[in-house]
Design a protein around this motif. Sequence first.
Motif, PDB file in Angstrom:
ATOM      1  N   TYR A  59       0.845  -1.203   0.000  1.00 16.35           N
ATOM      2  CA  TYR A  59       0.000   0.000   0.000  1.00 16.35           C
ATOM      3  C   TYR A  59       0.874   1.244   0.000  1.00 16.35           C
ATOM      4  O   TYR A  59       0.467   2.302  -0.450  1.00 16.35           O
ATOM      5  N   GLU A  60       2.091   1.098   0.538  1.00  8.66           N
ATOM      6  CA  GLU A  60       2.963   2.272   0.619  1.00  8.66           C
ATOM      7  C   GLU A  60       3.387   2.739  -0.765  1.00  8.66           C
ATOM      8  O   GLU A  60       3.824   3.874  -0.923  1.00  8.66           O
ATOM      9  N   ASN A  61       3.210   1.871  -1.761  1.00  8.68           N
ATOM     10  CA  ASN A  61       3.577   2.275  -3.130  1.00  8.68           C
ATOM     11  C   ASN A  61       2.426   2.922  -3.897  1.00  8.68           C
ATOM     12  O   ASN A  61       2.593   3.342  -5.042  1.00  8.68           O
ATOM     13  N   ILE A  62       1.265   2.948  -3.261  1.00  6.88           N
ATOM     14  CA  ILE A  62       0.134   3.621  -3.908  1.00  6.88           C
ATOM     15  C   ILE A  62       0.334   5.129  -3.761  1.00  6.88           C
ATOM     16  O   ILE A  62       0.703   5.616  -2.684  1.00  6.88           O
ATOM     17  N   ALA A  63       0.094   5.850  -4.855  1.00  8.06           N
ATOM     18  CA  ALA A  63       0.296   7.305  -4.827  1.00  8.06           C
ATOM     19  C   ALA A  63      -0.762   7.965  -3.956  1.00  8.06           C
ATOM     20  O   ALA A  63      -1.752   7.332  -3.593  1.00  8.06           O
TER      21      ALA A  63
END
Lengths: 693, 363
Positions: free
Chosen positions: A360-364
């Motif tokens: 989720y940390e890679n979702i903008a």
Amino acid sequence: MDISYNWLRDLVETDLTADEVAAELTRVGLAVEGIHAHGCDLVFDIDLTSNRPDCLSHLGVAREIAVNQDLEIATGSSDAVADAAPNLVSIVHPELCYRFTARIIRNVKIGPSPQWLVDRLEAIGERSINNVADITNYVMHELGQPMHSFDLDKLTDNRIVVRRAKAGETIQTLDDVERKLDESMLVICDAEKPAAIGGIMGGLDSSITESTVNVLLEVAYFDRANIRSTSRKLNLATEASYRFERGVDIENLIRASNRAAKLTQELAGGTLGEFINVYPTKSTPKTVESPDISAAVQRLTGLTIETNECVRILSALGIMPVDRSQIPNLRSQIFVSPSWRHDIAIEEDLVEEIARHAGYENIAAELPPVFGAGEYQPNEPREKRLRRVLADMGFDEALSYSFIDTRHDEIFETVPNLVDSDLTEQFITLQDAVIDGAVRMRPSILPGLLDAVRLNLNHQRRDIKLFELGKVFAAAAGEDSPPKEQKLLAIALIGGEIRQNKAISERDLDFYDAKGSIEAALAAVSVDNVSFIPAVVRHLRQGQAARIQVDGRDVGSVGRLNDDLATTYKFRQSIFVAEIDLQTVLSIEQAPLAYRPLSIYPGIVRDISFVVGRNVSFDDIRDSVAEMNFALCRSTTYVDIYEGKGLAEGERSLTIRLEYRSDERTLVEQEVEDVHSQIVVGVGKKLGISYRV
Amino acid sequence: MSEERNSVEAIKVAFETEFAKFSGIDLEAASLNEAELLLHEISELKILHTGKKSPIAGAMKLIGRIPPEERGSFGQFVQVVERGIVEAIGAVENGLRSRISLLKIELESLDVTIPGRRPRTGHLHPITILRQKIEDIFVSMGYAIEDDREIETDYYNFDALNIPEGHPARESQDTFYTTEGFALRSQTSTVQIRAMERRGVPLRILAPGRVFRRDTPDMTHTPMFHQLEGLCVDKGITMAHLKGTVTEWLKRMYGPDTVTRFRPSYFPFTEPSAEFDFSCFKCAGSGVFQGERCRPCKGSGWIELGGSGMVHPNVLRACGVDPTIYSGFAFGFGLERMTALMYSIDDIRHMFENDVRFLEQFS
């Protein structure tokens, strides 16, 4: 749930440190709330969401760790190792017991567990009992499969019948409680009687004791909904029922049985006997069709992840694509959910699996495109002003529980048109309460406010003003109609008028403070056509109570709390309360504001005092003046009221001020005098009152 | 002429005799009362000895009897005497007046540190204050504020939210039921459904309101509390928009340096689901405040605030919205919890006790 780091590493050979494992688990949705040491082991406290019963074991948690590390899970053998013994088990109700395996282990020696086993169990907060009991517990925490050991020699005919309980049947469970069973419940019986409540708890009579020699090990799968309902009915929740009702892995039974058998052999010295696997209710694996998994991930999360990577993550989780090599150009895939996952049903579920492992940390983070204008609730601007004005007048805002005691029912009069007196059941009642006696959905805010006043008096507050804005409830006519909900405003005030930073009050509050507060509150929401009519109101003291009308509609009441109630609450000072139907008030359409040109001619005022009894009010006089309809008479305002010296008992001198003005010319004394005396005489005659000269 | 001079002399002497008590007066020593009395007396003396009817004014009429060649010097003489009288009185008068005004200034000087005359102002409930603040932020981002029924049917409280019968979240130990079988809403998500039914899509709403759960009151639970829930449904809405919106809101609440964290989670009405945390407003995410373990975040640097996710297709379908065309995000959290965290309130029950000592701390 506690998970041991060492145990985890038995199953998956990860290089990650405990802290790294914790971070990875939290990242993929198995929130690690803390890590604590236990001997030379470290234990994770995992806050598991209810959709992931497959992670209620070290195996399940190991799977999550393995995904991004590309690691193998060390699993035991799933091969059946002994010959079937067809007569050992019969399942009468396969709709409640999908699968049942039983294994006989003979000549075991019940005794204490070895230290390593005790340590493992204690690390995750479990207590060691004896070697056989510990083994079943150990395997459950390792592989997620609850199981139960019977003393084979205590089972009549040494066999198992899985059936619904008969009406009136009972069983003494392991916790030494006699439990009444009914036909909805599944029991594991011997040839005669129940020996265990399936999937929930074993019976005391057939349990393992120090003298047990031969063991029957049950490893089974039960219907989830039935376990839940039986567990609720018996008010009996166990580690086993917790797992069964959420769903265990039906294809994991033999592996779990083998693991337990092997450990029993090793630790209790038994020899393996017959084994039977009865599997009457097979379900087909759940499949999920995904037209384009990469596009779905993009559509819901904004993440760009290639199809190959999507399939890799899913496969690592056991969610396997059906081979589509026949039609290689189609992006559409069908995925098969593994037997341990009960939560994979639609494409969105697959997206979540991919997104949480991709991170989720890679979702903008970006704002959605501009959309229409924002808006408050229609009444919010006026309610905001109302709150502000009341606060400025010294009222503190209260919020009290929506449920109150039923004893208030007959004591407080509700606002008009809330309660339908034709109904036999006029109020809303809860089936049960968590606060003693509070089963009534409040038809009035006042009981809550008065409780708050009481609490503050107990804390040595003398001067209190409180208001609350909130919903009240009453039954609505008509079958199945939802209860009425109406938003009200209530106030309560007691003690004296107080100033900021001054220790003592200026003067005692009275009826007119309560009335004035309501008037100011209504003015704040642009409601000014308000009248107060003497009235009898159940909770108010006679003679100091008024109905409140807006545009001629009854909307509530204001007055002094009656003496009986004041005594009940142990109020030693007068307390004043008001409650109005704010929702109705705010729905009354207000005339648009009309500008009046400023007069260029001066007005002339005359004061006049009338001697009145209790039967004539200021409103009577004002209305009489208005009825005479003199164009020059512009307003009637209150000056003061006096009783005492110079007046007979029961008489009051009520002084009013009349203003005379013309828009065309400056008035001369004589014409004002003419009109004024006509008014004074006229009012006197109409109301039968005299005036003072 | 000496006769006339003599009578003027006599007037002067008579005045001086009467004036004697004022001439030696010590103004610095006079009290306010004495000064006012003297001023009164000197005013009377002034009336007697100055003006048109005074003896000295009368003396001027004697000038007719004086031989013309001496009139000049006689006139001058009278004027000197008269001026002497006026000046003597004037001096005393002025002296007394300034003494009086000085004494009055002293007497009427105030203690300006005594509290001003100001009605006591009441206080809005902290839940109201927080709700209004958050509403303002979301209205500015194009959201419509919504609320609806507090007593609901199972359909709105559960079924439409993809919580079918038998789901653990539906177990009656969590939800209050009326004797008629209605549910007290256990989350404001019910408003999502009603708003989508009423407004259709696309929409952006924020729904604050009372919710009810069967929790016995303790330090961290009350059977009634307030939730605030946001919903955004449109074409092309992704989790990136969820993150962006929640982050923007929290930055406006707690400052531009605030960062957020989303963790996978589970809610029946969203898929994928996420819990969201934000960097602690007190220690700015360091976990340490003034050398000690930070209290609101328990030293973790993160405040765990609420749940969120992409609206489950079953929820969209229940509202007549086609999930193949529209997608949406939702998020929600408890206002009591947020208030308790912001002000380090250790007992959440204070929120509904209405103790004025509690209420008056917020404004």
